[in-house]
Design an enzyme around this catalytic site. Sequence first.
Site, PDB file in Angstrom:
ATOM      1  N   GLU A 164     -38.463  62.113  39.478  1.00 57.46           N
ATOM      2  CA  GLU A 164     -39.042  61.212  40.892  1.00 57.46           C
ATOM      3  C   GLU A 164     -39.378  62.025  41.668  1.00 57.46           C
ATOM      4  OE1 GLU A 164     -35.985  58.305  42.171  1.00 57.46           O
ATOM      5  OE2 GLU A 164     -36.395  57.174  40.562  1.00 57.46           O
ATOM      6  N   GLU A 202     -35.860  54.471  33.686  1.00 55.33           N
ATOM      7  CA  GLU A 202     -34.774  54.163  34.245  1.00 55.33           C
ATOM      8  C   GLU A 202     -34.720  52.530  34.579  1.00 55.33           C
ATOM      9  OE1 GLU A 202     -33.319  56.496  37.543  1.00 55.33           O
ATOM     10  OE2 GLU A 202     -33.895  58.226  36.586  1.00 55.33           O
TER      11      GLU A 202
HETATM   12  C1  GAL Z   1     -33.190  57.052  40.896  1.00 55.25           C
HETATM   13  C2  GAL Z   1     -32.773  58.583  40.248  1.00 55.25           C
HETATM   14  C3  GAL Z   1     -31.510  58.693  39.570  1.00 55.25           C
HETATM   15  C4  GAL Z   1     -30.582  57.554  39.965  1.00 55.25           C
HETATM   16  C5  GAL Z   1     -30.922  56.170  40.627  1.00 55.25           C
HETATM   17  C6  GAL Z   1     -29.805  55.502  40.975  1.00 55.25           C
HETATM   18  O1  GAL Z   1     -33.974  56.794  41.927  1.00 55.25           O
HETATM   19  O2  GAL Z   1     -33.763  58.900  39.560  1.00 55.25           O
HETATM   20  O3  GAL Z   1     -31.279  59.742  39.268  1.00 55.25           O
HETATM   21  O4  GAL Z   1     -30.148  58.325  41.420  1.00 55.25           O
HETATM   22  O5  GAL Z   1     -32.150  56.176  41.266  1.00 55.25           O
HETATM   23  O6  GAL Z   1     -30.356  54.130  41.168  1.00 55.25           O
END
Ligand code: GAL
Length: 646
Positions: free
Chosen positions: A141, A312
């Site tokens: 990110e 994710e």
């Molecule tokens: C994202 C990040 C992850 C984790 C997640 C939690 O922004 O890439 O590592 O922190 O959020 O929601």
Amino acid sequence: MLGVCYYPEHWREEKIREDVLRMRDLGIEKVRVGEFAWSYFEPRPGEFRWQRFDTFFQLAQEEGLQVIFGTPTATPPRWLIDRDPTILPLDKGGRVRKFGSRRHYCFSHPGYREEVRRIVTLLGERYGERPALVGWQTDNEYGCHDTVRCYCDRCKMAFREWLKERYGDIDTLNQAWGTVFWSQRYNSFDEIELPNLIVTEPNPSHLLDYFRFASHQVVLFNRSQVEILRKLSPGRFITHNCVGGFTDFDHFALSEDLDFITWDSYPLGHALELSREVELGMIDCRVGHPDLVALVHDLYRGVGRGRFGVMEQQVGPVNWAPYNTSPRQGMVRLWTWEAIAHGAELVSYFRWRQVPFAQEQMHSGLLCPDSTPCASFEEVKKVSEELQRVSLPPTERGPIALLFDYEAAWVFGVQPHGERVFYSDLVFRFYTALRRLGFDIDILPQGASLKEYKLVVVPSLPIVSERVLSSLQGVKGMVVFGPRSGSKTENFHIPSSLPPGLLQAILPLRVTGVESLPPLIEKVYWRGKEYPAGIWREWVYTSLQPEMVFGDGKGAAFRKGNYYYLAFWPEVELLVDFFERITQELGLCPVRLPDELRIRRRGNLIFAFNFGSQALEAPVSKEVSFIIGEKMLPPCEVAVWKEERL
Ligand code: GAL
Ligand code: ZN
């Protein structure tokens, strides 16, 4: 298609075997690992341990799981920072952003780039040709936690170089920035500072150049990793997981060096962005806005030149939003199918198991910290079974293109000229209006070929180049421009012929004044109906007859042939009516959907999603046979059927 984010470094070695077997049973195919594990790999300078990851790779190979390896460069270890504290970025206030969380590095730092090349080389050499490895994710990110724009000395030096390259000599820069104003003249590039810590508003041309520069540093930083991985890990894809909809760097530029793009989808975490409807109770805070996630899918499909995935996927409450709500039952499955409907090649859940320590201990996973399954676990199981039944055709081009531009977002940010004037808000209004009419939308950058689209929507494009003008002139269908289009030159000046500048070649009008307004205090009339408006209004001089008028009778929208210009910030209600009519005229078939129902086509499949709290009917004209679900969709449900094509 399905994946999961996993952290072998967090768990005892025996657990890893159990986890891998369970993942396979669940129907998980890809596992992303590694992206924060630098101090696990290298606890002290030059001292390495690989144990957990070696075990994991071995097991993954035995069980047929595919590994996506994240380079750990978002988290330089403490010893590295101690060796060179100037790696730490400075915030806008000139303060050091210290060690103790993540993303504590400056993109322009030559020494850090060197260290990044070293660790990426080591990882590439060790794991780059493992049979289980299918791809790489660079870093994690870029830009998250407001980290694209750093204000350190390294950035200052690099910015000066970048400016020299761009302008050649200082007089050209003085001209471009209009430094005669307020006595800002420079005698040499070495006098130029970063645009922070000054008394009042920075020079907008200076600020825009700094935004361009900072964006470019992200691209260069990423490229230095890609070059190494291409060599050491042939045949594997390289991607990056973007913060959904984040605009501080140009994602189209980043993606040119990648094989496909992914983004991190937290629909409830981000539910309050772009619309207050959740807070006002008009939208269920456990479901989110029906167009927010879809918009970002369509954007990244464009960014990835047709190829994207979700790295994710939210599966339960997050720990960082204003309200960390729990998704309604069915939503994790719905989001998975929604991503697939928009063309995703991967949906990877974040995370496998909730971790009982450190910053994200309140962030849920598919499993509780004690490994009992959460509600989402069953939903993932269901999707993985359903996926066996559906053969997924490739995504086809839609009838409508929306032009999205990162530089446009920066221009709005440099001089918004009003409290509520955000580029993303404008984009969202156009997008949601078209989605409510059942259309599929392709989101494309400036340079893309637009010729074949029946309708091209340009929510705003302040800086128009000759090249974009000619691509817009080549559109066979209709082009609709929103306010502030053509309002600035490349150097951030008002065009000498007034806005819309170069667009006057297709829209003979001149914007002689603009104002920002509180929301909803203005009126716009169109075809006998009154609509509220506000936020932004323009004064237009032209011999064209207006298509819409303001409350005072002055023109609000103009048309010349196939080109439309809206000289105000339109409300969604007006846009829905407007696009319904326009698309009918163009021979497209708008379908007014219930507020909480959305449809999306992928090849010959049609997907319907119910984001509401009541059952809703899928918009099928005759009897069709459903592959998933049925004509009546209960809340949070999905239906999929085959389109009958002649
Ligand atoms: C994202 C990040 C992850 C984790 C997640 C939690 O922004 O890439 O590592 O922190 O959020 O929601
Ligand atoms: Zn810096």
